[in-house]
Design a protein around this motif. Sequence first.
Motif, PDB file in Angstrom:
ATOM      1  N   CYS A 219      30.731  79.176  68.849  1.00 43.68           N
ATOM      2  CA  CYS A 219      30.178  79.071  67.489  1.00 43.68           C
ATOM      3  C   CYS A 219      31.344  79.006  66.511  1.00 43.68           C
ATOM      4  CB  CYS A 219      29.287  80.273  67.169  1.00 43.68           C
ATOM      5  SG  CYS A 219      27.977  80.581  68.366  1.00 43.68           S
ATOM      6  N   ARG A 220      31.581  77.857  65.959  1.00 47.71           N
ATOM      7  CA  ARG A 220      32.723  77.673  65.056  1.00 47.71           C
ATOM      8  C   ARG A 220      32.508  78.480  63.783  1.00 47.71           C
ATOM      9  NH1 ARG A 220      37.438  74.637  66.552  1.00 47.71           N
ATOM     10  NH2 ARG A 220      38.479  73.950  64.663  1.00 47.71           N
ATOM     11  N   CYS A 230      33.640  82.132  67.304  1.00 43.74           N
ATOM     12  CA  CYS A 230      32.987  83.258  67.972  1.00 43.74           C
ATOM     13  C   CYS A 230      32.323  82.747  69.246  1.00 43.74           C
ATOM     14  CB  CYS A 230      31.928  83.887  67.062  1.00 43.74           C
ATOM     15  SG  CYS A 230      32.581  84.567  65.514  1.00 43.74           S
ATOM     16  N   TYR A 231      32.024  83.661  70.158  1.00 42.93           N
ATOM     17  CA  TYR A 231      31.400  83.270  71.425  1.00 42.93           C
ATOM     18  C   TYR A 231      30.162  84.126  71.657  1.00 42.93           C
ATOM     19  CZ  TYR A 231      35.917  81.047  71.914  1.00 42.93           C
ATOM     20  OH  TYR A 231      37.034  80.291  71.693  1.00 42.93           O
ATOM     21  N   LEU A 232      29.019  83.459  71.812  1.00 43.81           N
ATOM     22  CA  LEU A 232      27.729  84.122  71.970  1.00 43.81           C
ATOM     23  C   LEU A 232      27.398  84.225  73.457  1.00 43.81           C
ATOM     24  CD1 LEU A 232      25.239  85.299  70.487  1.00 43.81           C
ATOM     25  CD2 LEU A 232      24.269  82.978  70.537  1.00 43.81           C
ATOM     26  N   LEU A 233      27.200  85.444  73.937  1.00 38.21           N
ATOM     27  CA  LEU A 233      26.928  85.699  75.343  1.00 38.21           C
ATOM     28  C   LEU A 233      25.438  85.933  75.561  1.00 38.21           C
ATOM     29  CD1 LEU A 233      27.835  86.341  78.280  1.00 38.21           C
ATOM     30  CD2 LEU A 233      28.209  88.707  77.521  1.00 38.21           C
ATOM     31  N   ASN A 234      24.810  85.036  76.320  1.00 37.59           N
ATOM     32  CA  ASN A 234      23.395  85.170  76.692  1.00 37.59           C
ATOM     33  C   ASN A 234      22.487  85.440  75.487  1.00 37.59           C
ATOM     34  OD1 ASN A 234      24.525  84.854  79.189  1.00 37.59           O
ATOM     35  ND2 ASN A 234      23.649  86.694  80.093  1.00 37.59           N
ATOM     36  N   HIS A 235      22.913  84.937  74.321  1.00 34.25           N
ATOM     37  CA  HIS A 235      22.138  85.060  73.074  1.00 34.25           C
ATOM     38  C   HIS A 235      21.915  86.528  72.664  1.00 34.25           C
ATOM     39  CE1 HIS A 235      21.277  80.758  73.048  1.00 34.25           C
ATOM     40  NE2 HIS A 235      21.003  80.870  74.337  1.00 34.25           N
ATOM     41  N   ALA A 237      24.997  89.021  72.641  1.00 33.76           N
ATOM     42  CA  ALA A 237      26.247  89.661  72.212  1.00 33.76           C
ATOM     43  C   ALA A 237      27.190  88.595  71.676  1.00 33.76           C
ATOM     44  CB  ALA A 237      26.903  90.416  73.367  1.00 33.76           C
ATOM     45  N   LEU A 238      27.885  88.918  70.591  1.00 28.39           N
ATOM     46  CA  LEU A 238      28.773  87.960  69.939  1.00 28.39           C
ATOM     47  C   LEU A 238      30.190  88.525  69.878  1.00 28.39           C
ATOM     48  CD1 LEU A 238      28.663  85.181  68.423  1.00 28.39           C
ATOM     49  CD2 LEU A 238      28.615  86.527  66.307  1.00 28.39           C
ATOM     50  N   PHE A 239      31.142  87.791  70.466  1.00 32.69           N
ATOM     51  CA  PHE A 239      32.551  88.151  70.402  1.00 32.69           C
ATOM     52  C   PHE A 239      33.131  87.462  69.166  1.00 32.69           C
ATOM     53  CE2 PHE A 239      31.071  88.346  74.723  1.00 32.69           C
ATOM     54  CZ  PHE A 239      31.577  89.556  75.178  1.00 32.69           C
ATOM     55  N   THR A 240      33.479  88.264  68.148  1.00 33.84           N
ATOM     56  CA  THR A 240      33.741  87.699  66.824  1.00 33.84           C
ATOM     57  C   THR A 240      35.218  87.552  66.476  1.00 33.84           C
ATOM     58  OG1 THR A 240      33.516  89.928  65.887  1.00 33.84           O
ATOM     59  CG2 THR A 240      31.556  88.521  65.873  1.00 33.84           C
ATOM     60  N   GLY A 241      36.135  87.951  67.361  1.00 35.22           N
ATOM     61  CA  GLY A 241      37.547  87.837  67.012  1.00 35.22           C
ATOM     62  C   GLY A 241      37.849  88.561  65.721  1.00 35.22           C
ATOM     63  N   ASP A 242      38.483  87.858  64.769  1.00 36.07           N
ATOM     64  CA  ASP A 242      38.802  88.451  63.469  1.00 36.07           C
ATOM     65  C   ASP A 242      37.916  87.896  62.351  1.00 36.07           C
ATOM     66  OD1 ASP A 242      40.734  89.710  64.904  1.00 36.07           O
ATOM     67  OD2 ASP A 242      42.416  89.076  63.657  1.00 36.07           O
ATOM     68  N   THR A 243      36.774  87.345  62.708  1.00 40.87           N
ATOM     69  CA  THR A 243      35.836  86.855  61.695  1.00 40.87           C
ATOM     70  C   THR A 243      35.026  87.998  61.104  1.00 40.87           C
ATOM     71  OG1 THR A 243      35.677  84.651  62.667  1.00 40.87           O
ATOM     72  CG2 THR A 243      33.842  85.373  61.286  1.00 40.87           C
ATOM     73  N   LEU A 244      34.471  88.831  61.994  1.00 41.45           N
ATOM     74  CA  LEU A 244      33.630  89.939  61.565  1.00 41.45           C
ATOM     75  C   LEU A 244      33.981  91.177  62.365  1.00 41.45           C
ATOM     76  CD1 LEU A 244      31.181  91.040  59.958  1.00 41.45           C
ATOM     77  CD2 LEU A 244      29.717  90.236  61.836  1.00 41.45           C
ATOM     78  N   PHE A 245      34.251  92.279  61.651  1.00 42.23           N
ATOM     79  CA  PHE A 245      34.556  93.560  62.284  1.00 42.23           C
ATOM     80  C   PHE A 245      33.321  94.467  62.173  1.00 42.23           C
ATOM     81  CE2 PHE A 245      38.653  91.890  60.670  1.00 42.23           C
ATOM     82  CZ  PHE A 245      39.281  91.701  61.895  1.00 42.23           C
ATOM     83  N   LEU A 246      33.466  95.698  62.624  1.00 41.70           N
ATOM     84  CA  LEU A 246      32.319  96.608  62.612  1.00 41.70           C
ATOM     85  C   LEU A 246      32.007  97.133  61.218  1.00 41.70           C
ATOM     86  CD1 LEU A 246      32.880  98.624  65.906  1.00 41.70           C
ATOM     87  CD2 LEU A 246      31.604  96.507  65.536  1.00 41.70           C
ATOM     88  N   ASP A 247      32.941  97.023  60.284  1.00 44.36           N
ATOM     89  CA  ASP A 247      32.694  97.460  58.906  1.00 44.36           C
ATOM     90  C   ASP A 247      33.517  96.660  57.907  1.00 44.36           C
ATOM     91  OD1 ASP A 247      35.207  98.400  59.488  1.00 44.36           O
ATOM     92  OD2 ASP A 247      34.797 100.493  58.983  1.00 44.36           O
TER      93      ASP A 247
END
Length: 369
Positions: A219-220, A230-235, A237-247
Amino acid sequence: MNTISVETLQRWLEEGRPITVIDIRHTKDREEWYIPGSLHLDIYDAVAARDPSVLAGLNFPLDEAIVLVCNMGVTAAIAAELLNQRGVKAYVLEGGMQAWSLAYNTAEVPFEEGVEILQVRRTGKGCLSYIIGSEKEAAVIDPSVEAQVYQALAQQRGWTIRAVIDTHVHADHISRALTLARQTGATLYLPEQNRVHYAFTPLHEGDSLDFGRAHLIACRTPGHTEESTCYLLNHKALFTGDTLFLDAVGRPDLHTDVEVARRRAELLYDSLLRLQSLPPSTLILPGHTDRPIPFDGHPLVRTLGEIYQTTPLLKERDKRTFVDTILARIPPTPPNYLEIIRINESGSLETLEKPVTELEAGANRCAVH
């Protein structure tokens, strides 16, 4: 002098041994990063001056190991000497906090049957990477510790690493993706871009990777960098790198000028708005945290809904206000980030001007709150 390596201290903390870690650095250094559970005494200058009274009034448990920590281990050795003179057996962390930068721990992320997620955390640096395993195959996302760590963790679980993936070109730590891919024979995947100077398999918007029961979709999400993905796993879980953090959200200003930083902030707004369209129950697995990570086995993860409810920046609906706000809150730049970017773009560690531990020293500074 009794010394203790990073690996030994890491193991002791993982095992829950009785131990007292004493951080003697200045408060400003401590505030940036520290060893979880450590005791702070702002006595660096007094110890460096060999003031014998600085530790005289302190009592230490005789049944616990005492480990002294400073920036590089030199001043901590003086403190250990002062304690030894009192009959207290104290250890010095070899290389101090600079060496501790490479320490890590792990946590299992609860997920669906047939797919496992292991979060690998650099406890001081705050880098978060992931191994996804399913039916004896695995993918590694944003590897940030030495390649052999991922190989050993995968081997323990009977996984063969087939894919190594980065979410973007990192600025605060040296990516281990290329090294890991070369050592394992795995395919190296990066977001489509023309920044790096080595061979990789590009991932475009909507591209997918499948192994076992795991299904990853690219997901660009430009903003932190132009190529951030970002990479969406099985719709779920999303691995967001440094785009979005937990807060928090990723900073848009690194390795660019003011005008481009504003344009990236606008792109980041659009990317975050897009992510908000995912189900609120989607698990968010970021690439960093800006706090030291305890050896508690608890994964750093929240749902998308929780993050959007509790992060003020994400509630801003006016694009211009979002951009102005984020640009006004930019934190200090990471130390050595230009050199780190150069290394990550070239893929070469052969011309390092500083040791890796010195290049990567310090906590993560990629988040804007």
